[in-house]
Scaffold this motif. Structure first.
Motif, PDB file in Angstrom:
ATOM      1  N   LYS A  17     -44.645  10.413   4.115  1.00  0.00           N
ATOM      2  CA  LYS A  17     -44.349   9.167   5.104  1.00  0.00           C
ATOM      3  C   LYS A  17     -43.063   8.329   4.457  1.00  0.00           C
ATOM      4  CE  LYS A  17     -48.350   6.121   3.526  1.00  0.00           C
ATOM      5  NZ  LYS A  17     -48.587   6.370   2.725  1.00  0.00           N
ATOM      6  N   SER A  18     -42.903   8.498   3.400  1.00  0.00           N
ATOM      7  CA  SER A  18     -41.635   7.406   2.939  1.00  0.00           C
ATOM      8  C   SER A  18     -40.981   8.288   3.267  1.00  0.00           C
ATOM      9  CB  SER A  18     -41.522   7.009   1.676  1.00  0.00           C
ATOM     10  OG  SER A  18     -42.045   6.613   0.992  1.00  0.00           O
ATOM     11  N   THR A  19     -40.491   9.458   3.501  1.00  0.00           N
ATOM     12  CA  THR A  19     -39.452  10.263   3.905  1.00  0.00           C
ATOM     13  C   THR A  19     -39.091  10.187   5.166  1.00  0.00           C
ATOM     14  OG1 THR A  19     -40.211  11.827   2.191  1.00  0.00           O
ATOM     15  CG2 THR A  19     -37.916  12.940   4.044  1.00  0.00           C
ATOM     16  N   LEU A  20     -39.980  10.031   5.745  1.00  0.00           N
ATOM     17  CA  LEU A  20     -40.063  10.512   6.809  1.00  0.00           C
ATOM     18  C   LEU A  20     -39.260   8.846   7.685  1.00  0.00           C
ATOM     19  CD1 LEU A  20     -43.500  12.640   8.025  1.00  0.00           C
ATOM     20  CD2 LEU A  20     -41.255  12.411   9.199  1.00  0.00           C
ATOM     21  N   ALA A  21     -40.643   7.472   7.480  1.00  0.00           N
ATOM     22  CA  ALA A  21     -39.787   6.180   7.466  1.00  0.00           C
ATOM     23  C   ALA A  21     -38.105   6.276   7.553  1.00  0.00           C
ATOM     24  CB  ALA A  21     -41.010   5.261   6.755  1.00  0.00           C
ATOM     25  N   LYS A  22     -38.176   6.670   6.346  1.00  0.00           N
ATOM     26  CA  LYS A  22     -36.237   5.940   5.741  1.00  0.00           C
ATOM     27  C   LYS A  22     -35.917   6.778   7.121  1.00  0.00           C
ATOM     28  CE  LYS A  22     -36.597   6.815   1.538  1.00  0.00           C
ATOM     29  NZ  LYS A  22     -35.714   7.068   0.307  1.00  0.00           N
ATOM     30  N   GLN A  23     -35.855   8.411   8.022  1.00  0.00           N
ATOM     31  CA  GLN A  23     -35.394   9.174   8.426  1.00  0.00           C
ATOM     32  C   GLN A  23     -35.424   8.082  10.256  1.00  0.00           C
ATOM     33  OE1 GLN A  23     -35.711  12.990   8.124  1.00  0.00           O
ATOM     34  NE2 GLN A  23     -35.370  13.259   6.052  1.00  0.00           N
ATOM     35  N   LEU A  24     -36.642   7.890  10.371  1.00  0.00           N
ATOM     36  CA  LEU A  24     -37.495   7.106  11.275  1.00  0.00           C
ATOM     37  C   LEU A  24     -36.363   6.113  11.855  1.00  0.00           C
ATOM     38  CD1 LEU A  24     -39.127   8.198  14.483  1.00  0.00           C
ATOM     39  CD2 LEU A  24     -41.026   7.129  12.701  1.00  0.00           C
ATOM     40  N   ALA A  25     -36.229   5.118  10.822  1.00  0.00           N
ATOM     41  CA  ALA A  25     -35.956   3.920  10.859  1.00  0.00           C
ATOM     42  C   ALA A  25     -33.919   4.157  11.056  1.00  0.00           C
ATOM     43  CB  ALA A  25     -35.866   3.259   9.461  1.00  0.00           C
ATOM     44  N   GLY A  26     -33.215   5.529  10.573  1.00  0.00           N
ATOM     45  CA  GLY A  26     -31.802   5.631  11.201  1.00  0.00           C
ATOM     46  C   GLY A  26     -32.122   6.617  12.279  1.00  0.00           C
ATOM     47  N   LYS A  27     -32.974   6.685  12.493  1.00  0.00           N
ATOM     48  CA  LYS A  27     -32.323   7.553  13.863  1.00  0.00           C
ATOM     49  C   LYS A  27     -32.992   6.533  14.827  1.00  0.00           C
ATOM     50  CE  LYS A  27     -34.172  12.482  14.211  1.00  0.00           C
ATOM     51  NZ  LYS A  27     -33.497  13.110  14.867  1.00  0.00           N
ATOM     52  N   LEU A  28     -33.646   5.224  14.714  1.00  0.00           N
ATOM     53  CA  LEU A  28     -34.134   4.135  15.532  1.00  0.00           C
ATOM     54  C   LEU A  28     -33.244   3.013  15.574  1.00  0.00           C
ATOM     55  CD1 LEU A  28     -37.906   4.498  15.673  1.00  0.00           C
ATOM     56  CD2 LEU A  28     -35.810   5.059  17.203  1.00  0.00           C
ATOM     57  N   GLY A  29     -31.898   3.356  14.145  1.00  0.00           N
ATOM     58  CA  GLY A  29     -31.457   1.848  14.388  1.00  0.00           C
ATOM     59  C   GLY A  29     -31.895   0.485  13.003  1.00  0.00           C
ATOM     60  N   VAL A  30     -33.387   0.752  12.859  1.00  0.00           N
ATOM     61  CA  VAL A  30     -33.908  -0.317  12.157  1.00  0.00           C
ATOM     62  C   VAL A  30     -34.087  -0.232  10.898  1.00  0.00           C
ATOM     63  CG1 VAL A  30     -34.638  -0.411  14.017  1.00  0.00           C
ATOM     64  CG2 VAL A  30     -36.028   0.657  12.582  1.00  0.00           C
ATOM     65  N   ALA A  31     -34.643  -1.252  10.029  1.00  0.00           N
ATOM     66  CA  ALA A  31     -35.324  -1.042   8.847  1.00  0.00           C
ATOM     67  C   ALA A  31     -36.549  -0.868   8.554  1.00  0.00           C
ATOM     68  CB  ALA A  31     -35.352  -2.707   8.369  1.00  0.00           C
ATOM     69  N   TYR A  32     -36.975   0.065   7.702  1.00  0.00           N
ATOM     70  CA  TYR A  32     -37.660   0.681   7.067  1.00  0.00           C
ATOM     71  C   TYR A  32     -38.501  -0.380   6.036  1.00  0.00           C
ATOM     72  CZ  TYR A  32     -36.956   3.269   2.674  1.00  0.00           C
ATOM     73  OH  TYR A  32     -37.043   3.216   1.365  1.00  0.00           O
TER      74      TYR A  32
END
Ligand code: DC
Length: 230
Positions: A17-32
Motif C-alpha cells: 500500500k505505502s509504495t503504491l500510495a506514494k507512486q499513485l499520488a505522484g502520478k496524480l500530483g496530490v499528497a498521500y
C-alpha cells in the motif's frame, strides 16, 4: 452523495500500500496520507501500556496530538505536532503496538477527526484499513489491495532487510497472520473492503502492473463523473 477528491487504498500489512500510495499520488500530483504512520506515531508516543489505559484518559492524551501534510507525491511529509515523523515508527514492534491501540474506539475516534479534516482540506491518496469504509465513505475512488499471506511475508522481509533490520521469514509470516487476525477481527472499523471498492489481488503483479490497474479505474471513474455532469 457528493464525492470528495480522495482515492482510498485499504488492505492488510505487507500488500504494498505505502509504495503504491506514494507512486499513485505522484502520478496524480496530490499528497498521500499514510494513516498506519499516524497509528504507529501515537502508539510510540503514548508508550508501551497505552492500550491498558481507560478510554477517558486515552482520549485526553490523544487530544494532545495534531497531524498535517506538507508537499505531494513521494515527497509528501507527515508532521506530528509540527515535526516530521521519524523512521523509528517503521519497526515490527511499533507495528504491533499500533495494532493494539488501533482496536480502541477512543483512539480511532480521535484519528478519524484528524484524518477526515486533512481529506477535506487537500486532494489525497489515503492508505490504511478503513479509509473506504469509515473515514472517506464519499471518496471518489476506492481500492482494496490483497495478496496471499506468504507473498506479503516475503515482501515484508525484503523491506526490513533493505532498511538494515533483522528479519526471519517464519517469524514475519506468523506476525502477519496475528496482525491480520487483530485487524480483521476487531469490533470497531475492522479491515474489510468497502462495498463499492475495487478489489485488486497484487500477489502476481509488480508495482507497475498494479499502478496501471488503479490508473485505469481512476480514469474510468473520472470519465463517468464528467459524463454524468455533462
Ligand atoms: O499499515 P501499517 O502496518 O503501518 O499499520 C499499522 C497498524 O495500524 C495496523 O496493524 C493496523 C493499524 N491501522 C488501522 O487500524 N487503521 C488504519 N487506517 C491504518 C492502520
Amino acid at each position: 452523495m457528493d464525492r470528495i477528491a480522495v482515492i482510498t487504498l485499504d488492505g492488510p500489512a505487507g500488500v504494498g500500500k505505502s509504495t503504491l500510495a506514494k507512486q499513485l499520488a505522484g502520478k496524480l500530483g496530490v499528497a498521500y496520507l499514510d494513516t498506519g504512520a499516524m497509528f504507529r506515531t501515537l502508539a510510540l508516543r503514548l508508550g508501551e501500556n497505552a492500550h491498558l489505559l481507560d478510554s477517558k484518559e486515552l482520549s485526553k492524551r490523544c487530544a494532545a496530538f495534531s497531524f498535517r501534510l506538507e508537499g505531494s507525491g513521494s515527497k509528501t511529509v507527515l508532521l506530528c505536532n509540527g515535526e516530521p515523523i521519524g523512521n523509528d515508527i517503521r519497526t515490527e514492534k511499533a507495528g504491533k503496538m499500533a495494532s493494539l491501540i488501533a482496536a480502541i474506539p477512543a483512539v480511532r475516534d480521535c484519528l478519524k477527526v484528524l484524518q477526515r479534516k486533512i481529506g477535506l482540506e487537500t486532494p489525497l491518496v489515503a492508505e490504511g484499513r478503513d479509509m473506504g469504509t469509515v473515514i472517506f465513505p464519499d471518496a471518489l475512488c476506492k481500492f482494496f489491495l490483497d495478496a496471499r499471506p506468504e507473498i506479503r511475508a516475503l515482501r515484508r522481509v525484503h523491506d526490513l532487510k533493505t532498511r538494515g533490520e533483522e528479519a526471519n521469514l517464519q517469524e514475519i509470516t506468523e506476525a502477519i497472520r496475528k496482525r491480520d487476525a487483530l485487524d480483521r477481527g476487531r469490533a470497531v472499523a475492522p479491515l474489510k473492503p468497502a462495498e463499492d471498492a475495487v478489489i485488486v489481488d497484487t500477489s502476481d503483479l509488480d508495482i507497475q502492473n498494479v499502478l496501471d490497474v488503479l490508473m485505469r479505474h481512476i480514469g474510468e471513474k473520472a470519465m463517468a463523473i464528467r459524463g454524468f455532469r455533462d
